[in-house]
Structures are given as structure tokens and as C-alpha cells.
Design an enzyme around this catalytic site. Structure first.
Site, PDB file in Angstrom:
ATOM      1  N   CYS A  12      37.387  38.998  46.057  1.00 51.91           N
ATOM      2  CA  CYS A  12      35.942  38.987  45.950  1.00 51.91           C
ATOM      3  C   CYS A  12      35.438  40.167  46.778  1.00 51.91           C
ATOM      4  CB  CYS A  12      35.384  37.666  46.470  1.00 51.91           C
ATOM      5  SG  CYS A  12      33.740  37.326  45.850  1.00 51.91           S
ATOM      6  N   CYS A  88      34.669  37.276  41.544  1.00 51.76           N
ATOM      7  CA  CYS A  88      33.265  37.679  41.467  1.00 51.76           C
ATOM      8  C   CYS A  88      33.139  38.874  40.534  1.00 51.76           C
ATOM      9  CB  CYS A  88      32.671  37.957  42.843  1.00 51.76           C
ATOM     10  SG  CYS A  88      33.192  39.451  43.654  1.00 51.76           S
ATOM     11  N   CYS A  96      40.309  48.805  41.424  1.00 53.94           N
ATOM     12  CA  CYS A  96      41.218  48.096  42.325  1.00 53.94           C
ATOM     13  C   CYS A  96      42.390  48.982  42.710  1.00 53.94           C
ATOM     14  CB  CYS A  96      41.744  46.830  41.655  1.00 53.94           C
ATOM     15  SG  CYS A  96      40.516  45.544  41.439  1.00 53.94           S
TER      16      CYS A  96
END
Length: 170
Positions: A12, A88, A96
Site C-alpha cells: 500500500c 490500494c 514497482c
């Protein structure tokens, strides 16, 4: 997939509520089969007090919980990850890191309980609702027949789990 303990990371943005709750729920429902972690792209540095309160009410050990950066898990010397779930929408849209172990990834988005505005009791109910939503997905995930699913089938199933919505509150 082999009979072994799988490493699961929940992500998140702030790592103060949803990902922490998912880490705890996976620790409970996946005990012995899954090792759970959580992290944030921009960690808040603290676990939300309502998260701690709720998890204590649900009989989780909370003393070791902390808000941490996903950088801890992206290092080449880190434990290889088998699954990475974003919880989220904001972090799902971010770039990422490259995770060690080439994990299966999926988005299991849930509303942000830390952003909910209301009375103490309505906030607590909202936190519980989000916890329950994540816990239900985790229960489904941990009951999958891992030994009989190839990687592609498993990827499809974990993505489908992310689309499961809780029933409307009555």
C-alpha cells in the site's frame, strides 16, 4: 507448486492500515503455508492507531508491526517473493521495484480506512469492514489447490480474487 512456505507481500502507499491488516490476516489463515509481509511505497512511518486497536480486538499480536518501505523487500539479498498483492489503487498505479523471485502479482484494492472521516464508532466499523474484505480474499486465496494449479492458472485465480467485492452493508 511445491509443498513449502510461500512468501507473500502486501503493498500500500503508507503501510499503515490495509497492508498491515492483510499481513496479519495472512499470518493467521495461511499459518504454516504462507509467510506474510507488508510494506509501502511511501510509508507513513507509523501504523494507524485504529489499525492497532482493531487488530488487538481481533486477538492479533501487534507489538512487532511497523510501517516500512518496499525497498526492504526489493533488495537482491532479500527473501524471494512468491506473491505480491497491492491493496490500494494508488500504489497499484506506481512503478514497482523488480521483486526477487519473479512473484505472481495481483491487485486486491480496498478503500482506505485511514482516509475515512466520521465518528470514532463509524471509523471503527469502517476499519472492520475493510479488514473483513481483505480477510475474505485471503481465506479464498489460502484455500486454493496450489498443488494442482500451474503458474498461469494461479495468476488468473489470484487476479479474480481481487475483483471480489463484499456484499452491500444492510
Amino acid at each position: 507448486m511445491a509443498n513449502r512456505e510461500f512468501n507473500v507481500l502486501f503493498l500500500c502507499t503508507g503501510n499503515s492500515a490495509r497492508s498491515i491488516m492483510a499481513e496479519c490476516a495472512m499470518g493467521r489463515w495461511g499459518k504454516g503455508k504462507f509467510k506474510a509481509f507488508s510494506a509501502g511505497s511511501h510509508p507513513s512511518g507509523t501504523v494507524h492507531p485504529m489499525t492497532i486497536q482493531l487488530l488487538n480486538e481481533l486477538n492479533y499480536e501487534t507489538r512487532r508491526l511497523r510501517s516500512k518501505s518496499w525497498d526492504e523487500f526489493a533488495r537482491s539479498d532479500g527473501a524471494p517473493l512468491d506473491f505480491v498483492f497491492t491493496v490500494c489503487d494508488k500504489v497499484a498505479g506506481e512503478m514497482c521495484p523488480v521483486w526477487p523471485g519473479q512473484p505472481i502479482t495481483a491487485h486486491w484494492g480496498a478503500e482506505d480506512p485511514a482516509a475515512f472521516v466520521g465518528s470514532e464508532e463509524s471509523r471503527r466499523r469502517f476499519f472492520l469492514r475493510i479488514y473483513t474484505e481483505l480477510e475474505n480474499r485471503i481465506k479464498i486465496f489460502t484455500s486454493l489447490p496450489f498443488d494442482s494449479l500451474d503458474r498461469f492458472a494461479l495468476e488468473r485465480r489470484v487476479r479474480e480474487i481481487g475483483t471480489i467485492k463484499p456484499p452491500n452493508d444492510k
